[in-house]
Design a protein around this motif. Sequence first.
Motif, PDB file in Angstrom:
ATOM      1  N   THR A   6       0.809  -1.156  -0.101  1.00  0.00           N
ATOM      2  CA  THR A   6       0.228  -0.031  -0.012  1.00  0.00           C
ATOM      3  C   THR A   6       0.852   1.320   0.068  1.00  0.00           C
ATOM      4  N   ALA A   7       0.744   2.141  -1.054  1.00  0.00           N
ATOM      5  CA  ALA A   7       1.352   3.343  -1.039  1.00  0.00           C
ATOM      6  C   ALA A   7       1.589   4.291   0.436  1.00  0.00           C
ATOM      7  N   PRO A   8       2.990   4.369   0.562  1.00  0.00           N
ATOM      8  CA  PRO A   8       2.971   5.313   1.821  1.00  0.00           C
ATOM      9  C   PRO A   8       2.142   6.475   1.611  1.00  0.00           C
ATOM     10  N   ASP A   9       1.479   7.135   2.765  1.00  0.00           N
ATOM     11  CA  ASP A   9       0.993   8.361   2.721  1.00  0.00           C
ATOM     12  C   ASP A   9       1.545   9.506   3.405  1.00  0.00           C
ATOM     13  N   SER A  10       2.776   9.237   3.801  1.00  0.00           N
ATOM     14  CA  SER A  10       3.384  10.521   4.472  1.00  0.00           C
ATOM     15  C   SER A  10       4.806  10.307   4.550  1.00  0.00           C
ATOM     16  N   ILE A  45       2.654  11.522  -4.081  1.00  0.00           N
ATOM     17  CA  ILE A  45       2.654  12.777  -3.342  1.00  0.00           C
ATOM     18  C   ILE A  45       2.276  12.575  -1.811  1.00  0.00           C
ATOM     19  N   PRO A  46       2.886  12.750  -0.972  1.00  0.00           N
ATOM     20  CA  PRO A  46       2.392  12.310   0.453  1.00  0.00           C
ATOM     21  C   PRO A  46       1.454  13.361   0.825  1.00  0.00           C
ATOM     22  N   LYS A  47       0.763  13.171   1.915  1.00  0.00           N
ATOM     23  CA  LYS A  47      -0.291  13.998   2.347  1.00  0.00           C
ATOM     24  C   LYS A  47       0.044  15.477   2.804  1.00  0.00           C
ATOM     25  N   GLU A  48       1.518  15.478   3.338  1.00  0.00           N
ATOM     26  CA  GLU A  48       1.872  16.651   3.476  1.00  0.00           C
ATOM     27  C   GLU A  48       2.480  17.653   2.336  1.00  0.00           C
ATOM     28  N   GLY A  49       2.366  17.076   1.306  1.00  0.00           N
ATOM     29  CA  GLY A  49       2.580  17.583  -0.085  1.00  0.00           C
ATOM     30  C   GLY A  49       4.151  17.427  -0.565  1.00  0.00           C
ATOM     31  N   ALA A  50       4.478  18.105  -1.554  1.00  0.00           N
ATOM     32  CA  ALA A  50       6.065  17.817  -1.997  1.00  0.00           C
ATOM     33  C   ALA A  50       6.325  19.055  -2.756  1.00  0.00           C
ATOM     34  N   ILE A  51       7.637  19.031  -2.923  1.00  0.00           N
ATOM     35  CA  ILE A  51       8.355  20.376  -3.754  1.00  0.00           C
ATOM     36  C   ILE A  51       7.956  20.108  -5.267  1.00  0.00           C
ATOM     37  N   GLY A  52       7.353  21.149  -5.646  1.00  0.00           N
ATOM     38  CA  GLY A  52       7.313  21.166  -7.395  1.00  0.00           C
ATOM     39  C   GLY A  52       8.147  22.240  -8.013  1.00  0.00           C
ATOM     40  N   TRP A  53       8.469  21.756  -9.175  1.00  0.00           N
ATOM     41  CA  TRP A  53       9.211  23.126  -9.880  1.00  0.00           C
ATOM     42  C   TRP A  53       7.981  23.226 -11.067  1.00  0.00           C
ATOM     43  N   LEU A  54       8.285  24.842 -11.129  1.00  0.00           N
ATOM     44  CA  LEU A  54       7.397  25.045 -12.129  1.00  0.00           C
ATOM     45  C   LEU A  54       7.786  26.006 -13.054  1.00  0.00           C
ATOM     46  N   ASP A  55       8.232  25.821 -14.490  1.00  0.00           N
ATOM     47  CA  ASP A  55       8.852  26.356 -15.512  1.00  0.00           C
ATOM     48  C   ASP A  55       7.798  27.537 -15.886  1.00  0.00           C
ATOM     49  N   CYS A  56       8.363  28.662 -16.446  1.00  0.00           N
ATOM     50  CA  CYS A  56       7.523  29.830 -16.813  1.00  0.00           C
ATOM     51  C   CYS A  56       8.102  30.456 -17.945  1.00  0.00           C
ATOM     52  N   TRP A  57       7.046  30.897 -18.980  1.00  0.00           N
ATOM     53  CA  TRP A  57       7.807  31.688 -20.085  1.00  0.00           C
ATOM     54  C   TRP A  57       7.799  33.344 -19.446  1.00  0.00           C
ATOM     55  N   THR A  58       8.729  33.970 -19.889  1.00  0.00           N
ATOM     56  CA  THR A  58       8.828  35.294 -19.624  1.00  0.00           C
ATOM     57  C   THR A  58       9.264  36.007 -20.587  1.00  0.00           C
ATOM     58  N   VAL A  59       9.200  37.372 -20.826  1.00  0.00           N
ATOM     59  CA  VAL A  59       9.697  38.389 -21.663  1.00  0.00           C
ATOM     60  C   VAL A  59      10.893  39.066 -21.303  1.00  0.00           C
ATOM     61  N   SER A  60      12.029  39.050 -22.099  1.00  0.00           N
ATOM     62  CA  SER A  60      13.118  39.676 -21.846  1.00  0.00           C
ATOM     63  C   SER A  60      13.313  41.082 -21.867  1.00  0.00           C
TER      64      SER A  60
END
Length: 351
Positions: A157-161, A262-277
């Motif tokens: 069973t997947a660990p939840d924490s 992804i445990p119940k506490e959450g996890a680190i996420g990376w989010l790449d974004c487009w920007t204008v120079s």
Amino acid sequence: MTASRKSTSGLTRRQALAFGAAALATPFVIRGARAAGDFRILTWEGYAEPEWVKPFEEKHGVKTSVVYAGSVDEMFAKMQGSQGADFDVVAFDTSSFARYIDASLIRPLDLSKVPNAANLLPAFHAVAPLMRGKDQYGVPFAWGSLPLVYDKAAFPTAPDSWSVMWDPANAQKIIALDDANNSIVLAAILLGFKDPFHLTDEQFDKVKEKLIEQKKLLLTYYAGFDDGVAIFAQSGIKAMFSMGEPQVPGLKAKGVDAAFVIPKEGAIGWLDCWTVSAGTKDVDLAHAWVDACLDRKVGAYLSDKKSYGNTTDGDANTRNGFTYADKLVWLQTPENFEKRIAVWNEVKAAP
């Protein structure tokens, strides 16, 4: 992760995010001087593909030149070297926005010129690191996580924490990233701190104590994607704090029935974004590129072909298992990176 370019591109991006690793050589990199009429893109592999580059070129009558960065620091150095004048658009993750804005390397977006921003899924409507006052400096494009990877034979069973990474029952059967910032953020998340990127001295003390507690249970720290997969497969590891989703296919290729959660506490996420120079030669064209990248077909391609979570096509995320963006804590610039390194060194030096 699947075969061919998809796996190579995915690993390169995730390794660059976590460790600033050198990019793999690619025939698509364009270096040196560029023609005056070129539209100039600085990005990661997989973010400027023919499927949307060619239609953009045809629609606007331009030729694109693309430079692929190999690390977060390399990308910033390329922008800083010309104060943004060498590029029209650039894509990077949320943890870098503060220093780009502070260095005046990117400009606020005019979202009236980005109608496809309406396609953004709810989890990406209000991303704090993209804002400075009332100005928005980027739009979310691709994402992933640093989840808990586990052996299904050890956990039917997947660990939840995340607490399994601190459970004495798993002593010498768990491994973790040798990474100062991400390790401190994870411990802060487990401890329930509201803002894991801006810790007080008291919180730092508790994080340090928690990480030392874990260190006594770890078989070892690991320093790279392949290193982690190899140690996990060879040493009968039960669970690890992972570099990203692609470590599961890497383990399966070595015969481990692995999965991630992804445990119940959450996890680190990376989010790449487009920007204008800030140095773009054509502000309207730069916004047109950002708009093109937010087409739902582009989002579907990112998930179906590149194994990234996307920000515009929910169906593509669902069929590829990227259904947990709302459980992630997006990376931000920490309060004092040097202090984090010092604390991490103290953790590793502890008996």
